[in-house]
Design a protein around this motif. Structure first.
Motif, short mmCIF file in Angstrom:
data_model
loop_
_atom_site.label_atom_id
_atom_site.label_comp_id
_atom_site.label_asym_id
_atom_site.label_seq_id
_atom_site.Cartn_x
_atom_site.Cartn_y
_atom_site.Cartn_z
N GLU B 179 0.72 -1.11 -0.07
CA GLU B 179 -0.01 -0.12 -0.08
C GLU B 179 0.92 1.32 -0.04
N SER B 194 -3.81 -1.54 -12.19
CA SER B 194 -5.23 -1.58 -12.39
C SER B 194 -5.87 -2.74 -11.65
N PHE B 195 -5.09 -3.44 -10.74
CA PHE B 195 -5.42 -4.38 -9.93
C PHE B 195 -6.37 -3.70 -8.44
N PRO B 196 -6.98 -4.40 -7.91
CA PRO B 196 -7.95 -3.91 -6.93
C PRO B 196 -7.22 -3.38 -5.78
N GLY B 197 -7.37 -1.97 -5.78
CA GLY B 197 -6.65 -0.92 -4.92
C GLY B 197 -4.96 -0.87 -5.29
N ILE B 199 -3.36 -3.68 -6.16
CA ILE B 199 -2.65 -4.48 -5.78
C ILE B 199 -3.11 -5.88 -6.20
#
Lengths: 294, 294, 294, 294
Positions: B179, B194-197, B199
């Motif tokens: 993060e 582009s992944f969720p959050g 990540i």
């Protein structure tokens, strides 16, 4: 009929059947469950050109989930089972399997589609079928540990197309009223509003008068800038309109959401009317009369 | 090589060309621009099974946008022009046209794809082509006023597949480090994750050893629960790993993002290693060597 | 005692009586109610040096509020009635009266403190006492319309000092476990956790061994960096600890919150122990034994 | 003068000197830095009855902070040095020391107030003075590791009372215009807007005509519901007004923020006027003429 001094038109919304799945994304924290749920339900406004309709129904505490972790209940909708299965494979495989600390359970009743089994092929032979929390699940090794996904998920018959319009003196008032309505609808179990922030600014009519290739085009009777060009449905004092479109697991859930949403919208300063969209009663077999549910 | 006491593996990410569009969503407030931008870039993690890859690059103040309103720059990516055009028609028509108070402008350089003209058919004959803010736009009547969309948008050649791995003693530490890396990458112009959050918890290898129908399967060398079954790449002290996957308008932007992300990750307690994914150099023509960019 | 494989120490939290008010902030939308509620409860961690302890208990739908608008229930606490009254005058007069579209109602039972009457002096003679929604309120003209505030609010006896510690292998795991606990506690009616994000990273003991002027100083037995200098309470595998501190309207509410929070924390990877703070039983008349409430 | 068709009154804001500190809260992630910063700047709207005025100025990436971690720059203001020192001791000791993973650095220029030394007494003799990142800091053992705080912080002379009013046809439009203004002001370095969400709905005049004990009361000339009772300043078409109040490190920063905020507000549908508050020029030595800065 007046509610809080706001005129409610004597009209109805037309609704029709669609297929849906109701799934539960759990994660280490509610924030992480929502990160996955938002990605999984994105680009899910209308099946006209989106890969299914999708939204977050509500969040659950760990006391209410199989694995004791906080979660988000999401719904994914499509016109038929095959399209829905494709949407589920993409949305869950790409947006839940991939998200930090998540697991995926069914939140419906008749598990018939082996989504979990198919997503679990990602394990490349290392996936294992187990019973956990009284559920038949697959355990799939991934970089942050094991992903748990229920073997089969439900595909059920629901009701789509619930809607009403919020008419405001100005754009700001119409929007604030519609946001108040969404706050209320968010608390009704079984219902999602799939447009951005739950709100549709481009309410449409089916088909087109000009273009045969268009499935839906602007509902010109409610477009303020066409007031002088078309047979407008807008009272003089209306400056802008927003539509709320909802899908629900039952007609009753949509009736409750419609009533709660309208009541909320009418508490907002500058909201001057409530209306709804129907197209001669030819779109679907269900109706929600605004005044009857209030 | 050690950075803040964290081992950085002597390895590289492999990258490859893809097509992208870079668009600007403006709205009455930044919050409303982001509501639309989030919906428009949702379900956009990987082209393996999502309808394009998509993300929010950054927000702009009204001083930086054509219509003087706050905005969000989004990117949409696909393997070729045809797939990208389809993704754009769906994402913009369903998630920007539909969102309260929005407008849509191109944020690239060579406007060649008439997205605006096509989306404007929604106006059902009432749409008008105009010049506004020095741009060739369509004005489309909708319920909350007029939607403005630039006539043509750019489709350009970018670089996809930038990546690195954050290895942590525990899942919580690996995630916190990742993060922190995303915080840093969010500030690099021209890059999306582009992944969720931002990540990816299910880092993958191309193809499958078991299933011919799978385009990508778990990268078992980095799966902690397979440590004793496979030829693991995980040091003993590593409990969990997350991958960051990035697309960028240039290789240089991705190099900057890689360096900034790794530096950030290494400031977090419990992060013990940085690695990256490559597959023998056969995936793509570009490489980012972690140690070289740091 | 083990819960999900996590050791729960055989110990108890010590609690003591404090005074509180429970108030309801409503607004046009839930977002606006929360904007006001967050400002009104900010800088409200501990009465040691903050102007009262304060937090958001939960949100309400319009169906549950006097004026039919969404709202946030907040609590403000202090050691005695006089200090609490001062805190209320400041927090409500400066952070609710001033916030867009808000109204303020009592959410307690024995309205005795004329907060509304005093805040209404802002009207400079233009305020009006009325009955609305079955409540005795003041209507105060302000720039965005009229502010409605209930004439009197309750001051009641509650219980403060509920607490437990989450011990993790790493800082990231301890924090993730504590965030999971806060997710669970947020759903328990009647309870607030007033530290930033509900979490205290600087757990303290009463008084000081070195400085007579300090009311509270670091709880060195739980400070990882003092492990080799003091008589530590930390098992070898513990890298970091967070404390959750809670106030509640009843002891039972705090027992429920303690149990729910601990259960949630133990579902998180890398959480290795649960403990609590007590100081020989001399701080307060109430006790919550961790193992008994689980 | 018209801007985007919105009338800008020929008037000025009156400003006056106040003391401020500008501090940097860093943490493992930007989210955690903001959790602390929000708590530390809460209940900080106006010194009339709040413990200082406070706000978040902007966020920084790890590249811009001493410890390489993301951070939030906050400002705390008071009428004189003694009150400001008390506010700082409370806000930092209670809301930054206590928040997960945080550190605190000065973000000003003339470090003169030994805030860090005083907060570090929390260490109860275990605190250590060190040089880190080229700064003179205290290292204070706490439960999640060591808290680092700069020994001394700056107290400087700034300018308070920057303001303008946004007049709208309806409450919703006035609010949306004001939120657009806040989006723009958030991007101006050196400026905070300390009211809830940056917005004041209860604009005031100094003192009272009725109550000698009141330091400020409603600005009745701008209260829509008093339109027929007082000498109103509201044009007929105005339904609601919001005020933005700002403090800045220099008069120039406030001029820039005023211009950017007004420009943004005038892009919003239903905003019909911009005005400002001054009280005969007797409140302060500085003036910002709205039309001059635009």
């Amino acid at each position: 009929m007046n509610l809080n001094g706001v005129h409610v038109e004597d009209t109805f919304a037309e609704l029709f059947p669609m297929k849906y799945s109701r799934l539960l994304v759990t994660a280490a924290t509610e924030r992480l469950a929502l990160t996955s749920a938002r990605e999984a339900t994105g680009f899910g406004t209308s099946i006209i050109m989106a890969p299914g309709e999708a939204g977050i129904e509500r969040t659950l505490s760990g006391d209410e989930t199989p694995d004791g972790r906080p979660g988000a209940v999401i719904q994914v909708w499509h016109r038929d089972e095959e399209n829905l299965q494709n949407a589920l494979l993409g949305r869950i495989g790409q947006c839940v399997l991939t998200a930090p600390t998540t697991a995926l359970f069914d939140a419906g009743e008749d598990q018939g589609f082996p989504l979990g089994k198919q997503v679990a092929f990602f394990g490349d032979g290392h996936q294992r079928q187990q019973e956990r929390y009284g559920r038949d699940v697959w355990v799939v090794p991934r970089m942050d540990g094991d992903f748990v996904i229920e073997d089969s998920v439900s595909i059920e018959d629901g009701v789509a197309g619930g809607n009403f319009f919020v008419l405001g003196e100005t754009q700001g008032s119409a929007l604030q009223g519609t946001e108040a309505a969404i706050d209320a609808i968010d608390r009704v179990e079984g219902v999602i509003a799939s447009f951005p922030g739950g709100i549709c600014s481009s309410g449409s009519k089916p088909g087109s008068e000009q273009y045969g290739f268009m499935l839906a085009t602007t509902n010109e009777a409610y477009a303020p800038s066409l007031r002088d060009e078309v047979d407008t449905a807008l009272p003089d004092e209306v400056g802008a309109v927003y539509e709320i479109v909802m899908n629900g697991v039952t007609l009753e859930a949509l009736e409750e959401a419609t009533a709660a949403g309208i009541r909320a919208a009418t508490t907002v300063d500058g909201v001057v009317g409530i209306d709804a969209g129907n197209y001669g009663g030819n779109i679907g077999p269900y109706k929600i009369h605004l005044r009857e549910v209030l």
